[in-house]
Design a protein around this motif. Structure first.
Motif, PDB file in Angstrom:
ATOM      1  N   ASP A 101      65.894 -19.765  22.701  1.00 29.83           N
ATOM      2  CA  ASP A 101      65.942 -20.582  21.482  1.00 29.83           C
ATOM      3  C   ASP A 101      67.283 -21.299  21.345  1.00 29.83           C
ATOM      4  OD1 ASP A 101      64.870 -21.656  19.143  1.00 29.83           O
ATOM      5  OD2 ASP A 101      65.657 -20.027  17.888  1.00 29.83           O
ATOM      6  N   GLY A 102      67.875 -21.654  22.491  1.00 29.87           N
ATOM      7  CA  GLY A 102      69.140 -22.374  22.489  1.00 29.87           C
ATOM      8  C   GLY A 102      70.361 -21.523  22.223  1.00 29.87           C
ATOM      9  N   LYS A 103      70.174 -20.205  22.136  1.00 30.98           N
ATOM     10  CA  LYS A 103      71.288 -19.299  21.827  1.00 30.98           C
ATOM     11  C   LYS A 103      71.578 -18.392  23.023  1.00 30.98           C
ATOM     12  CE  LYS A 103      69.725 -19.185  17.008  1.00 30.98           C
ATOM     13  NZ  LYS A 103      69.190 -18.327  15.925  1.00 30.98           N
ATOM     14  N   ASP A 104      72.847 -18.059  23.235  1.00 31.26           N
ATOM     15  CA  ASP A 104      73.239 -17.200  24.349  1.00 31.26           C
ATOM     16  C   ASP A 104      72.597 -15.811  24.239  1.00 31.26           C
ATOM     17  OD1 ASP A 104      74.810 -19.174  25.416  1.00 31.26           O
ATOM     18  OD2 ASP A 104      76.719 -18.321  24.744  1.00 31.26           O
ATOM     19  N   VAL A 105      72.081 -15.317  25.355  1.00 31.30           N
ATOM     20  CA  VAL A 105      71.570 -13.950  25.407  1.00 31.30           C
ATOM     21  C   VAL A 105      72.766 -13.019  25.608  1.00 31.30           C
ATOM     22  CG1 VAL A 105      70.123 -12.307  26.653  1.00 31.30           C
ATOM     23  CG2 VAL A 105      69.339 -14.665  26.322  1.00 31.30           C
ATOM     24  N   LYS A 106      73.119 -12.266  24.557  1.00 31.04           N
ATOM     25  CA  LYS A 106      74.331 -11.448  24.572  1.00 31.04           C
ATOM     26  C   LYS A 106      74.070  -9.987  24.940  1.00 31.04           C
ATOM     27  CE  LYS A 106      77.759 -13.050  23.326  1.00 31.04           C
ATOM     28  NZ  LYS A 106      78.767 -13.845  24.075  1.00 31.04           N
ATOM     29  N   GLU A 107      72.861  -9.491  24.649  1.00 30.69           N
ATOM     30  CA  GLU A 107      72.574  -8.080  24.866  1.00 30.69           C
ATOM     31  C   GLU A 107      71.137  -7.882  25.346  1.00 30.69           C
ATOM     32  OE1 GLU A 107      73.384  -5.696  21.427  1.00 30.69           O
ATOM     33  OE2 GLU A 107      75.228  -6.792  20.919  1.00 30.69           O
ATOM     34  N   ILE A 108      70.946  -6.779  26.087  1.00 34.56           N
ATOM     35  CA  ILE A 108      69.606  -6.283  26.384  1.00 34.56           C
ATOM     36  C   ILE A 108      69.373  -5.133  25.413  1.00 34.56           C
ATOM     37  CG2 ILE A 108      68.025  -5.376  28.102  1.00 34.56           C
ATOM     38  CD1 ILE A 108      69.135  -8.166  28.756  1.00 34.56           C
ATOM     39  N   GLY A 109      68.383  -5.246  24.552  1.00 35.95           N
ATOM     40  CA  GLY A 109      68.208  -4.302  23.461  1.00 35.95           C
ATOM     41  C   GLY A 109      67.662  -2.950  23.872  1.00 35.95           C
ATOM     42  N   SER A 110      67.793  -1.985  22.976  1.00 38.27           N
ATOM     43  CA  SER A 110      67.250  -0.643  23.190  1.00 38.27           C
ATOM     44  C   SER A 110      65.740  -0.721  23.410  1.00 38.27           C
ATOM     45  CB  SER A 110      67.551   0.238  21.976  1.00 38.27           C
ATOM     46  OG  SER A 110      68.938   0.386  21.790  1.00 38.27           O
ATOM     47  N   ASP A 111      65.274  -0.036  24.451  1.00 36.07           N
ATOM     48  CA  ASP A 111      63.843   0.042  24.776  1.00 36.07           C
ATOM     49  C   ASP A 111      63.229  -1.299  25.186  1.00 36.07           C
ATOM     50  OD1 ASP A 111      64.092   2.666  23.988  1.00 36.07           O
ATOM     51  OD2 ASP A 111      63.037   2.424  22.088  1.00 36.07           O
ATOM     52  N   ALA A 112      64.034  -2.304  25.444  1.00 37.26           N
ATOM     53  CA  ALA A 112      63.501  -3.644  25.716  1.00 37.26           C
ATOM     54  C   ALA A 112      62.585  -3.670  26.935  1.00 37.26           C
ATOM     55  CB  ALA A 112      64.642  -4.637  25.897  1.00 37.26           C
ATOM     56  N   PHE A 113      62.914  -2.872  27.968  1.00 37.80           N
ATOM     57  CA  PHE A 113      62.113  -2.844  29.198  1.00 37.80           C
ATOM     58  C   PHE A 113      61.586  -1.437  29.483  1.00 37.80           C
ATOM     59  CE2 PHE A 113      64.548  -6.683  29.671  1.00 37.80           C
ATOM     60  CZ  PHE A 113      63.774  -7.534  30.448  1.00 37.80           C
ATOM     61  N   ILE A 114      61.589  -0.570  28.499  1.00 35.88           N
ATOM     62  CA  ILE A 114      61.221   0.816  28.728  1.00 35.88           C
ATOM     63  C   ILE A 114      59.862   0.934  29.418  1.00 35.88           C
ATOM     64  CG2 ILE A 114      60.286   1.048  26.384  1.00 35.88           C
ATOM     65  CD1 ILE A 114      61.154   3.974  26.429  1.00 35.88           C
ATOM     66  N   ASN A 115      59.855   1.587  30.592  1.00 31.24           N
ATOM     67  CA  ASN A 115      58.633   1.860  31.342  1.00 31.24           C
ATOM     68  C   ASN A 115      57.881   0.605  31.779  1.00 31.24           C
ATOM     69  OD1 ASN A 115      56.913   3.829  32.521  1.00 31.24           O
ATOM     70  ND2 ASN A 115      55.464   3.586  30.848  1.00 31.24           N
ATOM     71  N   VAL A 116      58.592  -0.534  31.854  1.00 35.05           N
ATOM     72  CA  VAL A 116      57.972  -1.774  32.316  1.00 35.05           C
ATOM     73  C   VAL A 116      57.967  -1.800  33.851  1.00 35.05           C
ATOM     74  CG1 VAL A 116      58.175  -4.296  32.372  1.00 35.05           C
ATOM     75  CG2 VAL A 116      58.611  -3.053  30.250  1.00 35.05           C
ATOM     76  N   GLU A 117      56.898  -2.286  34.466  1.00 38.95           N
ATOM     77  CA  GLU A 117      56.776  -2.313  35.919  1.00 38.95           C
ATOM     78  C   GLU A 117      57.452  -3.562  36.494  1.00 38.95           C
ATOM     79  OE1 GLU A 117      52.779  -1.765  37.171  1.00 38.95           O
ATOM     80  OE2 GLU A 117      52.637   0.262  36.372  1.00 38.95           O
ATOM     81  N   ILE A 118      58.769  -3.496  36.602  1.00 37.91           N
ATOM     82  CA  ILE A 118      59.557  -4.547  37.233  1.00 37.91           C
ATOM     83  C   ILE A 118      60.220  -3.968  38.463  1.00 37.91           C
ATOM     84  CG2 ILE A 118      59.998  -5.969  35.188  1.00 37.91           C
ATOM     85  CD1 ILE A 118      62.577  -4.390  34.776  1.00 37.91           C
ATOM     86  N   VAL A 119      60.577  -4.827  39.425  1.00 39.65           N
ATOM     87  CA  VAL A 119      61.239  -4.346  40.637  1.00 39.65           C
ATOM     88  C   VAL A 119      62.690  -4.814  40.728  1.00 39.65           C
ATOM     89  CG1 VAL A 119      59.087  -4.149  41.921  1.00 39.65           C
ATOM     90  CG2 VAL A 119      60.401  -6.259  42.055  1.00 39.65           C
ATOM     91  N   GLY A 120      63.026  -5.877  40.018  1.00 37.24           N
ATOM     92  CA  GLY A 120      64.395  -6.388  40.066  1.00 37.24           C
ATOM     93  C   GLY A 120      64.800  -6.998  38.739  1.00 37.24           C
ATOM     94  N   ILE A 121      66.089  -6.839  38.403  1.00 39.91           N
ATOM     95  CA  ILE A 121      66.655  -7.450  37.198  1.00 39.91           C
ATOM     96  C   ILE A 121      67.965  -8.135  37.578  1.00 39.91           C
ATOM     97  CG2 ILE A 121      67.899  -6.952  35.044  1.00 39.91           C
ATOM     98  CD1 ILE A 121      65.024  -7.041  34.512  1.00 39.91           C
ATOM     99  N   LYS A 122      68.087  -9.397  37.210  1.00 39.54           N
ATOM    100  CA  LYS A 122      69.326 -10.140  37.423  1.00 39.54           C
ATOM    101  C   LYS A 122      69.809 -10.634  36.061  1.00 39.54           C
ATOM    102  CE  LYS A 122      71.305 -13.860  40.242  1.00 39.54           C
ATOM    103  NZ  LYS A 122      71.014 -14.913  41.248  1.00 39.54           N
ATOM    104  N   LEU A 123      71.021 -10.220  35.683  1.00 38.78           N
ATOM    105  CA  LEU A 123      71.556 -10.540  34.361  1.00 38.78           C
ATOM    106  C   LEU A 123      72.437 -11.787  34.409  1.00 38.78           C
ATOM    107  CD1 LEU A 123      72.618  -6.960  33.207  1.00 38.78           C
ATOM    108  CD2 LEU A 123      70.493  -8.167  32.658  1.00 38.78           C
ATOM    109  N   PRO A 124      72.370 -12.615  33.378  1.00 38.28           N
ATOM    110  CA  PRO A 124      73.241 -13.801  33.328  1.00 38.28           C
ATOM    111  C   PRO A 124      74.646 -13.414  32.870  1.00 38.28           C
ATOM    112  CG  PRO A 124      71.917 -13.697  31.342  1.00 38.28           C
ATOM    113  CD  PRO A 124      71.462 -12.544  32.220  1.00 38.28           C
ATOM    114  N   ASP A 125      75.586 -14.328  33.045  1.00 38.80           N
ATOM    115  CA  ASP A 125      76.976 -14.065  32.655  1.00 38.80           C
ATOM    116  C   ASP A 125      77.154 -13.949  31.141  1.00 38.80           C
ATOM    117  OD1 ASP A 125      77.649 -14.138  35.316  1.00 38.80           O
ATOM    118  OD2 ASP A 125      78.413 -16.187  35.286  1.00 38.80           O
ATOM    119  N   THR A 126      76.157 -14.366  30.379  1.00 39.13           N
ATOM    120  CA  THR A 126      76.262 -14.291  28.918  1.00 39.13           C
ATOM    121  C   THR A 126      76.115 -12.865  28.387  1.00 39.13           C
ATOM    122  OG1 THR A 126      73.892 -14.766  28.743  1.00 39.13           O
ATOM    123  CG2 THR A 126      75.424 -16.631  28.545  1.00 39.13           C
TER     124      THR A 126
END
Length: 302
Positions: A101-126
């Motif tokens: 929404d045009g705003k910097d992603v500053k945090e990954i929240g509590s439980d945001a990906f809990i038990n989600v079937e992902i294989v890789g995560i790449k975080l931005p510098d924000t």
């Protein structure tokens, strides 16, 4: 489903830790041993499931990272930007967008990906913070690449990520909170940046680490921080570290060599409990020498 998995694994973790302590005490009554036999029956079946999940996912290839659509995320406003509160997409190798929404992603929240079937995560510098339990029990997660500005990894952030084998932490990281990487059985190596100040209680408990170097920026190594790392063989603690918390390496049954500098002036109880192969290497006349000899741990002058 998520809550039930979390509960089962949390109970299992508690059971394994208790069993480790009792199993090495050497003064257990027959009643204690009988009680522990009941616990180990329950632990065994669930632990087999954990190992099975790790083995099934250990050969997964991350592939090319993709930035999912904004519609795959929920978020809330925080100071300076937004915090991701949930991921609902199907992309498996997820590059977190730097803006929503045009705003910097500053945090990954509590439980945001809990038990989600992902294989890789790449975080931005924000991103500056990974909150508590953000990736709890993501059992298919193999790789995590940090951006340049993460300061803190929250409690239990990657707990139970049994297939996690590659983690690239960033310079500037300051805190690895309690049980952040607990039960990461596929994680064999990790480089702790020179900027880290806090490695909290149980941060790498039950991980698959085979070696670790603690930078001098970490003044105090937390209680139980590497407890039950049964594959851990070599530990180097750099000059600057002042304190090693109790049971920090408790039940690290493969531990052979620990280098401790003169800056360490406090070592807690049972740090090397059940570490029958360990030798402490430290300067002659150091606190570590005194501790080793007082606690029946083999010592060699470094």
């Amino acid at each position: 489903m998520k809550k039930s998995i979390k509960k089962v694994l949390a109970l299992l973790l508690a059971g394994v830790v208790v069993f480790s302590l009792v199993g090495c005490a050497g003064n257990n009554s027959s009643e204690d041993i009988d009680d522990m036999e009941d616990i180990t029956d329950d632990i065994g079946s669930v632990e087999e499931e954990i190992s099975k999940m790790a083995e099934e996912n250990s050969s997964v290839k991350v592939g090319k990272y993709k930035v999912p659509s904004e519609s795959d995320f929920y978020w809330e406003d925080v100071d300076g930007g937004v915090v991701i509160t949930e991921y609902t997409g199907t992309e498996k190798s997820v590059e977190i967008p730097s803006k929503l929404d045009g705003k910097d992603v500053k945090e990954i929240g509590s439980d945001a990906f809990i038990n989600v079937e992902i294989v890789g995560i790449k975080l931005p510098d924000t991103v500056e913070k990974i909150n508590d339990e953000a990736f709890l029990y993501c059992t298919t997660l193999v790789e995590v690449i940090f951006g340049d500005n993460v300061i803190e990894i929250g409690k239990n952030a990657f707990e139970g990520c049994s297939a996690l084998s590659s983690v690239e932490l960033n310079d500037g990281l300051e805190k690895i909170d309690e049980m952040a990487f607990t039960w990461t059985s596929s994680l064999k190596n990790i480089e702790i940046p020179q900027t880290v100040k806090f490695i909290e209680r149980g941060a790498f408990c039950l991980s698959g680490l085979t070696k670790i170097e603690i930078p001098g920026s970490v003044e105090m190594l937390g209680v139980e921080s590497f407890q039950d790392c049964e594959q851990l063989k070599n530990v180097v603690i750099k000059d600057g570290v002042k304190s090693i918390g109790r049971e920090a390496f408790n039940y690290c049954t493969s531990l052979e060599k620990v280098e401790i500098p003169t800056s360490v002036s406090e070592i807690g109880s049972q740090v090397f409990n059940c570490c029958e192969k360990v030798t402490v290497y430290a300067p002659t006349g150091s606190y570590a020498e005194t501790y080793a000899k007082d606690n029946g741990v083999e010592f060699k002058a470094s």
